[in-house]
Design a protein around this motif. Structure first.
Motif, PDB file in Angstrom:
ATOM      1  N   ASP A  96       0.831  -1.197   0.000  1.00 30.65           N
ATOM      2  CA  ASP A  96       0.000   0.000   0.000  1.00 30.65           C
ATOM      3  C   ASP A  96       0.863   1.244   0.000  1.00 30.65           C
ATOM      4  O   ASP A  96       1.984   1.241   0.497  1.00 30.65           O
ATOM      5  CB  ASP A  96      -0.900   0.024   1.243  1.00 30.65           C
ATOM      6  N   ASP A  98       0.240   3.917   1.653  1.00 31.60           N
ATOM      7  CA  ASP A  98       0.153   4.703   2.885  1.00 31.60           C
ATOM      8  C   ASP A  98       1.112   4.223   3.978  1.00 31.60           C
ATOM      9  O   ASP A  98       0.996   4.636   5.132  1.00 31.60           O
ATOM     10  CB  ASP A  98      -1.290   4.693   3.408  1.00 31.60           C
ATOM     11  N   GLN A 100       1.150   1.546   5.495  1.00 34.31           N
ATOM     12  CA  GLN A 100       0.560   0.677   6.520  1.00 34.31           C
ATOM     13  C   GLN A 100       1.197  -0.699   6.461  1.00 34.31           C
ATOM     14  O   GLN A 100       1.159  -1.456   7.418  1.00 34.31           O
ATOM     15  CB  GLN A 100      -0.958   0.584   6.330  1.00 34.31           C
ATOM     16  N   ARG A 201      -2.179   4.733   9.557  1.00 34.51           N
ATOM     17  CA  ARG A 201      -2.087   5.627   8.419  1.00 34.51           C
ATOM     18  C   ARG A 201      -1.768   7.023   8.959  1.00 34.51           C
ATOM     19  O   ARG A 201      -2.475   7.519   9.838  1.00 34.51           O
ATOM     20  CB  ARG A 201      -3.429   5.633   7.693  1.00 34.51           C
TER      21      ARG A 201
HETATM   22 MG    MG Z   1      -4.387   1.855   4.201  1.00 36.46          MG
END
Ligand code: MG
Ligand code: UDP
Length: 309
Positions: A96, A98, A100, A201
């Motif tokens: 991902d 972000d 994460q 996040r």
């Molecule tokens: Mg995420």
């Protein structure tokens, strides 16, 4: 230019303008630190913000960065497949945008790949911060899908490493709405798992609303299993058994001369049968619409721009 050690990091990005540079920097530091040759492919899934502009800017000054931009939002699964199709690496990691998915875990996955594993699944050691309702729904969904697919998906994620052979196998699948998380197990191959802690996040918000998660769940259950249609058959049998019981009861009353009330029973039966029929039609209708989607054979995504190639 094929490098048999090259790792392609594929990052689906939707409205992630604030994350692109930071994600690249973090991944680069870790890859350089572990001396892993890599390229990083940002797939801009039709973002409405500056995501693609930021990717191009990064690609201009860094040879490792490549960017693909969709003509509109096609969804994360499409972005993953677009990345896999354009990857030059001997193996790919999907993560991902972000952060994460902790990039440090990539090194662990890569080492397992070097030891000969074809698929390295990232498994969540916990589900991170979620509301109780979200947790309950996610648990039910993964419970059902694990039963239906015979693949333990309880803590599955899209964070995984795939060897070239596994990628080729995945790319052979023509389905329009692939469920990446389960397909990567379905293809088999020598598999290892690594667990990782889902990070918070830091920037932006989750792209998933409750409603989009419900749709995602239904779509993926039906794309992996025809079991809901057995429900129709099952309900048919249940109704049949009831109709025998009621038939005997009604006939008995008729012959003993106590028939003729029972309006409530009739109306209830009508309502129940009506609902079961409509739900059953809905289930079958859902599968027909899925067949319709597949049969049209439209592409999974449309690319409008590329950079860094
Ligand atoms: Mg995420
Ligand atoms: N994403 C995407 N297309 C979408 C929705 C999300 O490519 O339509 C990407 C998003 O940019 C992120 C990843 O998928 O890199 C996971 O999304 P998000 O963090 O919103 O999901 P969550 O972590 O809440 O499950």
């Amino acid at each position: 230019m094929q490098n048999d050690k090259l790792l392609s990091v594929i990052i689906p990005s939707y409205n992630e303008q604030d994350m692109i540079a930071q994600t690249f920097k973090t991944v680069k530091e870790i890859m350089d630190g572990a001396s892993i040759p890599f390229e990083i492919i940002f797939v801009d899934d039709g973002s409405k913000d500056m995501t693609y502009a930021n990717i191009t800017e990064l690609a201009d000054s860094n040879a490792e960065v490549k960017g693909i931009s969709f003509s509109r939002n096609f969804g994360k699964e499409s972005a993953i497949f677009a990345g896999l199709e354009s990857a030059a690496g001997a193996c790919c990691v999907i993560m991902d945008c972000d952060l994460q998915h902790p990039p440090a875990t990539i090194v662990e996955m890569y080492r397992l790949w070097e030891q000969g594993y074809d698929v390295v699944e990232g498994v969540k050691s916990s589900r991170g911060k979620e509301t109780p309702i979200h947790k309950f729904c996610a648990n039910s969904f993964y419970g059902i899908i694990s039963k239906l697919t015979d693949i333990d998906m309880t803590n599955a994620s899209d964070f995984k490493l795939l060897d070239r052979r596994a990628i080729e196998a995945l790319l052979l699948m023509p389905e329009r709405t692939p469920f990446f998380r389960a397909l990567s197990s379905w293809i088999g191959f020598k598999t290892a798992t690594v667990s990782f802690e889902v990070q918070e996040r830091t920037v932006g918000t989750s792209k998933w609303s409750m409603w989009s998660l419900v749709k995602y769940a239904i779509r993926n259950i039906t794309s992996f299993s025809g079991a809901p249609m057995q429900f129709v058959t099952f309900m048919g049998w249940v109704m049949l058994i009831f109709s025998f019981i009621f038939a005997i009861q009604s006939l008995y009353r008729y012959f003993t001369g106590t028939a003729l009330e029972g309006f409530t029973t009739v109306i209830l039966l009508l309502l129940i049968i009506g609902s079961v029929l409509m739900i059953s039609l809905g289930i079958i209708g859902h599968y027909i619409s899925r067949i319709y989607d597949e049969i049209k054979g439209r592409p999974r995504y449309i690319i409008s721009k590329r950079c860094g190639y």
